[in-house]
Design an enzyme around this catalytic site. Structure first.
Site, mmCIF file in Angstrom:
data_model
loop_
_atom_site.group_PDB
_atom_site.id
_atom_site.type_symbol
_atom_site.label_atom_id
_atom_site.label_comp_id
_atom_site.label_asym_id
_atom_site.label_seq_id
_atom_site.Cartn_x
_atom_site.Cartn_y
_atom_site.Cartn_z
ATOM 1 N N CYS A 1 0.841 -1.190 0.000
ATOM 2 C CA CYS A 1 0.000 0.000 0.000
ATOM 3 C C CYS A 1 0.885 1.252 0.000
ATOM 4 O O CYS A 1 2.091 1.177 0.193
ATOM 5 C CB CYS A 1 -0.926 -0.001 1.220
ATOM 6 S SG CYS A 1 -0.063 -0.312 2.762
ATOM 7 N N CYS B 1 3.552 1.836 2.723
ATOM 8 C CA CYS B 1 4.782 1.039 2.691
ATOM 9 C C CYS B 1 5.771 1.678 1.720
ATOM 10 O O CYS B 1 6.970 1.721 1.978
ATOM 11 C CB CYS B 1 4.497 -0.386 2.239
ATOM 12 S SG CYS B 1 2.943 -1.023 2.830
#
Lengths: 335, 77
Positions: B10, B13
């Site tokens: 996502c 990250c």
């Protein structure tokens, strides 16, 4: 009471903003508010500004409260209780534990491998996206406090009942086998948060959520504006009117696969209700969109077997339909 | 030094990895970066909130995107 309704109208419903936007559309844009375009514009601008103001204030407050309930702590608390109490606490803590759908799987593994019953974890997983503190306040803003409170009660109820049934069905074997291999999962130490840490986390939370949902809000309000002023009421009530028995199941089934944010679906629900759709039908749609979505089902499939997945979806869908029918039936107490 | 970023890919990250790389670069530390995307592997570290940051197999942060400045003390030995 008059004072309360003044606060309610000023801060929650923001009636002053609606009037201000109305002036902008009629006096500055020179578009009559009686016209389709004018009324749609007023609804769109007012709703977008209102939702973003409320969203920012609410997410900030909610993030601050949530910083006291990280999932690591929730897991510890839940581990101390058994049976129905554990399910009820799971559902209640679900409303205050920070949760993002991209974390649902590590969270599921974390809870399960720590030995929490699957039913309790599901109570948590159902209530967490469904009964979000911020969404409850928005419901109060768009509809009223009675509907918002009733929504919380039925949402928690749905989470508790579904989780309890899953517990009773003894489906611990319906979990992907690698999860129990992780049973020695290390428990991470939580750092002590200072007041400043919590404020910083809350501001970061607001930024993150606004970035994530702004598009859904614009689309949602756009659709709401169309429903409000362009699509004829006769067409909408013919399909979704309160007198149609199939309106609730239809709204639920349409909502299930959709992935959207509750802040995006609220303006649609609002517009539908103003066009003669039952409050239960609108709420069913909203609950279905937030509780289940195709991406979340696909993710969940990685950690549970088909039978449990089917039971989970079945329970939630049935629950939402029943809730919708009840809300339509008893709407006169709420509106 | 091996720095692992735990997360399904996502947005957060990606941001955390960029910040960690920046921190390492500014400190002049050569580190190998590894992305851990598999949920079972992430859970094995005890992390329930992504993104997680693991330095030489020790979880140093989870559930938030640290700035490069916050990461620096965590990777200095």
């Amino acid at each position: 009471m008059a004072f309360f309704s003044f606060l309610n109208n000023t801060f929650l419903k923001m009636t002053w903003l609606n009037e201000l936007v109305g002036k902008l559309v009629s006096d500055v844009f020179n578009i009559s508010l009686e016209s389709q375009l004018g009324a749609s514009l007023q609804f769109f601008i007012y709703d977008v500004i209102k939702i973003f103001i409320l969203l920012s204030v609410l997410i900030f407050t909610v993030s601050y409260i949530q910083s006291y309930f990280p999932p690591e702590r929730t897991r510890k608390i839940l581990g101390r209780y058994k049976g129905f109490t554990a399910n009820l606490l799971g559902a209640l803590l679900g409303t205050v534990t920070p949760f993002c759908s991209c974390s649902s799987i590590p969270l599921f593994i974390g809870f399960t491998s720590a030995g929490l019953p699957i039913g309790v974890t599901f109570s948590f997983l159902i209530s967490s996206p469904l009964v979000d503190l911020a969404s409850v306040i928005l419901l109060a803003s768009i509809f009223n406090w009675r509907i918002a409170l009733a929504y919380v009660v039925v949402g928690v109820f749905l989470a508790v009942i579904s989780g309890t049934i899953i517990s009773k069905l003894k489906m611990e074997d319906q979990v992907a086998s690698f999860i129990y291999k992780n049973s020695g999962m290390p428990e991470l130490e939580l750092e002590e948060l200072t007041f400043r840490d919590r404020i910083e986390t809350s501001i970061a939370g607001v930024k993150e959520i606004v970035q994530k949902v702004w598009l859904y809000v614009l689309i949602g309000v756009g659709i709401g504006a169309l429903i409000h002023n362009v699509i004829p009421e006769s067409f909408i009530t013919a399909v979704l009117g309160v007198d149609k028995w199939y309106s609730v199941p239809l709204a639920t089934l349409v909502g299930v696969p959709m992935y959207a944010d509750i802040f995006g679906t609220l303006p649609i629900a609002e517009a539908l209700v103003s066009k003669g759709v039952g409050i239960g039908t609108a709420l069913s749609f909203m609950m279905a969109v937030t509780a289940l979505s195709l991406p979340s089902i696909v993710m969940l499939k990685k950690v549970v077997k088909n039978k449990l997945l089917a039971v989970f979806i079945g329970l939630v869908v049935t629950g939402i339909i029943i809730i919708g029918l009840l809300f339509n039936q008893f709407a006169f107490y709420l509106i | 030094m091996i720095i692992k970023i735990l997360g399904s890919g996502c947005n957060n990250c990606v941001r955390l990895e960029a910040n960690a790389r920046k921190a390492a670069e500014e400190l002049g530390i050569t580190a190998e970066f590894v992305k851990v995307k598999d949920m079972a592997d992430i859970a094995a570290y005890g992390v329930m909130r992504t993104p997680g940051l693991v330095v030489d197999e020790k979880v140093v942060s989870f559930g938030k995107v640290l700035s490069p400045e916050d990461i620096k003390p965590l990777i200095v030995k």
